[in-house]
Design an enzyme around this catalytic site. Sequence first.
Site, short mmCIF file in Angstrom:
data_model
loop_
_atom_site.label_atom_id
_atom_site.label_comp_id
_atom_site.label_asym_id
_atom_site.label_seq_id
_atom_site.Cartn_x
_atom_site.Cartn_y
_atom_site.Cartn_z
N HIS A 117 0.87 -1.19 0.00
CA HIS A 117 0.00 0.00 0.00
C HIS A 117 0.90 1.23 0.00
O HIS A 117 1.27 1.75 1.04
CB HIS A 117 -0.92 -0.02 1.22
CG HIS A 117 -2.09 0.91 1.10
ND1 HIS A 117 -3.39 0.47 1.03
CD2 HIS A 117 -2.16 2.26 1.01
CE1 HIS A 117 -4.21 1.50 0.92
NE2 HIS A 117 -3.47 2.60 0.91
N HIS A 163 1.38 4.72 -2.29
CA HIS A 163 0.87 5.58 -3.37
C HIS A 163 2.01 6.29 -4.10
O HIS A 163 2.85 6.94 -3.47
CB HIS A 163 -0.11 6.60 -2.81
CG HIS A 163 -1.40 6.01 -2.36
ND1 HIS A 163 -2.49 5.86 -3.21
CD2 HIS A 163 -1.80 5.51 -1.16
CE1 HIS A 163 -3.49 5.31 -2.54
NE2 HIS A 163 -3.10 5.07 -1.31
N GLY A 209 -9.66 7.70 -2.66
CA GLY A 209 -10.31 9.00 -2.51
C GLY A 209 -11.22 9.01 -1.29
O GLY A 209 -11.18 8.11 -0.46
N GLU A 225 -11.36 2.91 6.82
CA GLU A 225 -10.46 3.93 7.38
C GLU A 225 -11.30 5.13 7.81
O GLU A 225 -11.41 5.44 8.99
CB GLU A 225 -9.39 4.35 6.36
CG GLU A 225 -8.44 5.38 6.94
CD GLU A 225 -7.52 5.99 5.88
OE1 GLU A 225 -6.46 6.51 6.28
OE2 GLU A 225 -7.85 5.97 4.69
N ASP A 259 1.85 3.83 3.03
CA ASP A 259 0.77 4.63 2.45
C ASP A 259 1.34 5.75 1.59
O ASP A 259 1.41 5.62 0.37
CB ASP A 259 -0.16 5.18 3.54
CG ASP A 259 -1.52 5.58 3.00
OD1 ASP A 259 -1.82 5.27 1.82
OD2 ASP A 259 -2.32 6.17 3.75
#
Length: 368
Positions: free
Chosen positions: A27, A29, A188, A218, A306
């Site tokens: 995970h 980005h 998003g 989350e 993340d």
Amino acid sequence: MDPELFPTPRGVDADDPILQLPKVSLHDHLDGGLRPGTIIELAAAVDHQLPTIEEEPLRAWFSESAGSGDLVRYLETFEHTIAVMQTTEALTRVAREWVLDQVADGVFYAEARWAPEQHLRRGLDMDAAVEAVQAGLDEGEALAADAGRFIRTGQIVTAMRHAQNSLAVAELALRHRDSGTVGFDIAGGEAGNPPADHLAAFDYLHRESFPVTIHAGEAAGVDYILEAVQVCHAQRIGHGVRIVEDMDVVDGTGTLGRLAAWMLDHQVPLEMCPTSNVQTGAAASIADHPITGLKDLGFAVTVNPDNRLMSGTSVTREMRLLVDQAGWDQGDLEWATVNALGCGFLPLDARERFIDEILIPGFERVGL
């Protein structure tokens, strides 16, 4: 390794033995992991105004804004990174450096998660954007190999959950499934945008036997996790910290709800990102993060950064925080890494080979 090509991750001691452990990053980005110096150079090339054009102050601005608790400031950080990732050259450079930063972190398998539909402002179409990122990933792997380091990467093509473009993005993912794209996600704003809003895309990918992970649990509750797993065919869950809402467990004893029990029994992987979750309010602290209790119960937890830039972190730093603040030991880190590799979106034979040839020997060589 060349420190300019493979810089030691921020907040990590170069002598920390955790840095030497073999790692997996699921995970992670792409638009949340740029080098500040790269942002400054790319912004100058497209005349994009930044909060500052000095590298260390810019790094601090990203960290402070992401951790401010102000959603507007948090979202502004991505507006700056996305703004400079709108050309073939920029996407390729960012992807190449992303791979090199993974290698510097001890990562040997990494999935780059990003949303092509956000990178079309300067004339690219989504296919060209995916190809540009793949070129960068390939270049990064080659540079690592030249330096005697191994890494394998893949793209997770992501649709924005507040938009109405997910089926087109799913079709995009399938067009590139044999050239580096390994999975699909939606990202998003979570609250108010449940996974089933994109069911057409998920059903299509399910019929085509294409891997799916979904951000859920989350910013919204356990119902979103249920929908992601049982309705939308997710093989993995991004974050998933709020699965604890479906259990009543204290000090390792208690009861699990139907969904929590299902996820435990079926070992549905949780892509957990402790520092990011503290920043967004999904967890109170590293010490109190649900990842530790879930790990102790046997859930398939994994450790991820993340957004490396916004959270000022890396897999090494996340692991160090868990050791220092949540009582993890090397066995726990190995458990989470085996979980991550076991659910990576790559063929079984590769996963088994990497466990035997990279993961287990790497942990045996290092002692915390």
